[in-house]
Design an enzyme around this catalytic site. Sequence first.
Site, PDB file in Angstrom:
ATOM      1  N   HIS A   1     113.885  81.110  97.506  1.00  0.00           N
ATOM      2  CA  HIS A   1     112.862  79.942  96.723  1.00  0.00           C
ATOM      3  C   HIS A   1     111.404  80.448  96.937  1.00  0.00           C
ATOM      4  O   HIS A   1     111.090  81.563  97.887  1.00  0.00           O
ATOM      5  CB  HIS A   1     112.812  78.736  97.652  1.00  0.00           C
ATOM      6  CG  HIS A   1     112.398  78.794  98.984  1.00  0.00           C
ATOM      7  ND1 HIS A   1     110.933  78.626  99.154  1.00  0.00           N
ATOM      8  CD2 HIS A   1     112.824  78.932 100.237  1.00  0.00           C
ATOM      9  CE1 HIS A   1     110.681  78.670 100.792  1.00  0.00           C
ATOM     10  NE2 HIS A   1     112.031  78.660 101.348  1.00  0.00           N
TER      11      HIS A   1
ATOM     12  N   CYS B   1     115.584  80.461 104.983  1.00  0.00           N
ATOM     13  CA  CYS B   1     115.391  80.753 103.724  1.00  0.00           C
ATOM     14  C   CYS B   1     115.042  82.108 103.448  1.00  0.00           C
ATOM     15  O   CYS B   1     114.194  82.647 104.442  1.00  0.00           O
ATOM     16  CB  CYS B   1     114.739  79.802 102.771  1.00  0.00           C
ATOM     17  SG  CYS B   1     115.591  78.083 102.658  1.00  0.00           S
TER      18      CYS B   1
END
Length: 226
Positions: free
Chosen positions: A184, A198
């Site tokens: 992301h 992440c």
Amino acid sequence: MSESPSATPTTSPTATPTPTKTAPPEKLKIGSKGPAVLALQQRLTDLGYWNGKADGKFGGTTQQAVLAIQKAAGIGRDGTVGPKTQKALDAGVRPTAKSKAGSGYLVEINLKKQLLMFVKDGQVVATLNTSTGSNEHYVYQGQTYLADTPTGHFKVSRQIDGVRHGPLGDLFRPKYFNGGIAVHGSPSIPGYPASHGCARVSNAAINWIWATDKLPLKTKVWVYSS
């Protein structure tokens, strides 16, 4: 009548010229502009380090690409171009894929080098700077968790074309490949692991990923540490 002896001519010693000191080239960094920056951007692009459109202006996107080649070369990660980074550029340093020919198209996330690579049949076609799990413990709702990015073979299973306001922070245009773990966009992509798990890339990079369909649903994602 004898002639007078002629005087022996004298010669002055030749003065040694004082060497001219050449100032070392100025480091290229955020805010630098001009032909040297343009050449840097074009070289990064040639080597597969995505840094947007070459415009002769050293901004955040160029800094991310410089961090990526510094990681690939195993040198200091400061996002500026000094002698060591220039040497890596001149030598054409590129990361290598773990997958082999015949593996098809996939994304590889190298946790040790902190690089995200787009790979086709074992050849790296594009590289991004990334920041993955910090491997530090954090507390959420009274429970302690480890901020790690698990290794393994996964696939992109869902995506959000917008901002996901997660319990641990915002995820910009996330592409999930392992439960709640995603690639992301983020405004902060340092040269070291810093996320809750992440794989962060810059907002500009995730916009490029979406615009060029670099990470569609079902894309294989391989995460490894060595």
